[in-house]
Structures are given as structure tokens and as C-alpha cells.
Design an enzyme around this catalytic site. Sequence first.
Site, PDB file in Angstrom:
ATOM      1  NE  ARG A  45      10.448  -6.924 -98.991  1.00 27.30           N
ATOM      2  CZ  ARG A  45       9.265  -6.369 -98.718  1.00 27.30           C
ATOM      3  NH1 ARG A  45       9.061  -5.787 -97.543  1.00 27.30           N
ATOM      4  NH2 ARG A  45       8.298  -6.405 -99.597  1.00 27.30           N
ATOM      5  CB  SER A  83       9.891  -8.968-104.938  1.00 27.73           C
ATOM      6  OG  SER A  83       8.482  -8.918-105.070  1.00 27.73           O
ATOM      7  CD  GLU A  98      12.565  -8.624-101.259  1.00 25.26           C
ATOM      8  OE1 GLU A  98      11.847  -9.420-100.622  1.00 25.26           O
ATOM      9  OE2 GLU A  98      12.106  -7.737-102.003  1.00 25.26           O
TER      10      GLU A  98
END
Length: 323
Positions: A156, A228, A319
Site C-alpha cells: 500500500r 478497507s 489506508e
Amino acid sequence: MYSLLHHNTFGIDQSCDVFYEPASEEEVMDILPELRERPFLVIGGGSNLLLTKDFDGVVVHPAIMGISAFEDEDEVMLRCGAGENWDSVVEYAVAKGYYGMENLSLIPGEVGASAVQNIGAYGAEAKDIIYAIEAIEITTGEKLVIPATECQYAYRQSRFKNEWKGLFVITAVTYRLSKTFVPRLDYGGLKSQFPDISAVTATDVRNTIIRIREEKLPDWHVEGNGGSFFMNPVVSNEKLAELLKAYPDMPHYDTKIPAAWMIEQCGWKGKTLGNAGVHDRQALVLVNKGGATGKEVLALCNAIIKDVETKFGITLHPEVNII
């Protein structure tokens, strides 16, 4: 003022001063002088964005479209405009027999964001297939082709999220795909979904992942969310051993621990705080229960971080991009 309500999947009604949606490199070039003078934010589909306040500046949504393929006997280079819907590109690739994207099916967002976020799911990441990124440097107006090898992709993460943040407008991404299908089924119980692995096709994998995601993840059109919300933390071997001693049944992938499991262990799954809540089928997803503000979602985020840190000694990191 321009409302960003329809440019973020949380369904948060905040505004910006000016909104641009350039549909070509030339239109990006036209707005560069303003980006050099004012605060600005470049967004994709808004699926990784939490707005907690109005943005006092310019918001740019690159809407550059187009898909073209350059093939040889074994591989294909798939060049996609930054504004193309990610899952539509995956659908296109699978239908054409271009393989490598199928495990990333049904991830919301757009092509440009895939190169920034290094999106991932079911054992695959964008970095596995990104070949090069086309971008315009904001300060000089120079058009660049940046090899994926220079982007420092990690879980990520990319240089676009870190030291390159705010330096470029991404206009296109080229993916390197294979004409030979090799199924990747070792993550998330995928293998158990197929009685005969030798007969599995990329379409089978895509359809199965879509079904699983639709079963456990909320539709942002119905219940606003950013997918998410937290990254899965990666810990040291020593920390992993310590946690496994206390929680022998704790799931983990090497030294990566599912944030959803820890959030659920803290009792947050299905709970609400104000008008924001934790999804009742996937604790990694924070949802807008109706009329939530970005600040309410952020308060829920911070409460979860505090409880996980208290219980496990691990700090979760969002995130999503919080503005």
C-alpha cells in the site's frame, strides 16, 4: 464552491473552491499555472478518501480515458487512461485473455489511483503488473514516463504517496500482462472454492472473487464506505511470537496480521459511534450509517486505533487519505 458529495464513496458532503476534470493531457497542462499557485488535491474515484472538512483550494479529477493493447507472442502491454474505472479494465483484460489482473477484481477506484496506492487483494498487488506510469510534472509541465521500478512499491505504498506527493498528475498507466494464465489461489481460502484446480480459468477466479467481495463488503452506493479503512500491520518476528503466545489462534500471513481480526477482538465489529459504524460482516470497513460527517468517521477511526493499541500494542494506520 463545488460539492464533492458525488466524488467520494463515503458520501460525505464537503466542498472545494474549484473543481477541474481534465479529459486530456492538454487540459491538464491548461490548469498547471493554477496548481502552482494554490493548494490542490488530485483524486480518482474517491474510494480511498475521507473528507473531514471543506478543501480550501483546487480539486483535480483526471478523466483521461482510453485503453490500448500492444501484444507480442507471450505478453501484452495494456495502456489505460488514468480515469478508466479499475474493475472495467480488469473485466476487459480477462475477456481478452490478458492475465494478471483477475485477483484484483471489484476493487473500487480508477486506474491512476492504482499506481499511487499499489492496490491489492487475494495475494496480488498492482506492483506485480504495473510497467510504467505516464505523468505530467506540475512545476515544469514536463511529460514523463516513469518506470515502475523507480516507484519503490511496497504494501500500500509508493513514492507517489510519499516524497512524490503533489508533484505529478498521472495521466496513464501501462500494465504488463501475460497471455498464459497461471492461477493464484493461495490467499484468502480461494483454493477451497474450486474442486478441480486444473480446470480453473481466469473468468472463474474473477467471478469467485466478485461473489466473495459482494457477500462480505457493503455496496458504497447503498452504505457509504471507503473499502478497507486500515492497512494490515506488519510486525517483527519477535512481536509476532509474543502475540502468538497470547493468542495461539491469531491468523497471520508471514508477519502481517489482519487488522480486521484485531478490530473484531476489540469488540468493534458491527458497532456504531454516532452516525459512523464498523461493518457487521467485515471489521476492516468503516461505514456511513446515514448522515455521518467525516469527523464522525475519523472519531470512530481514532477510537479503534486506541483500543487496538491498548490490547495488542500495535498501532493501526489508515489506508484512506484523510483530508
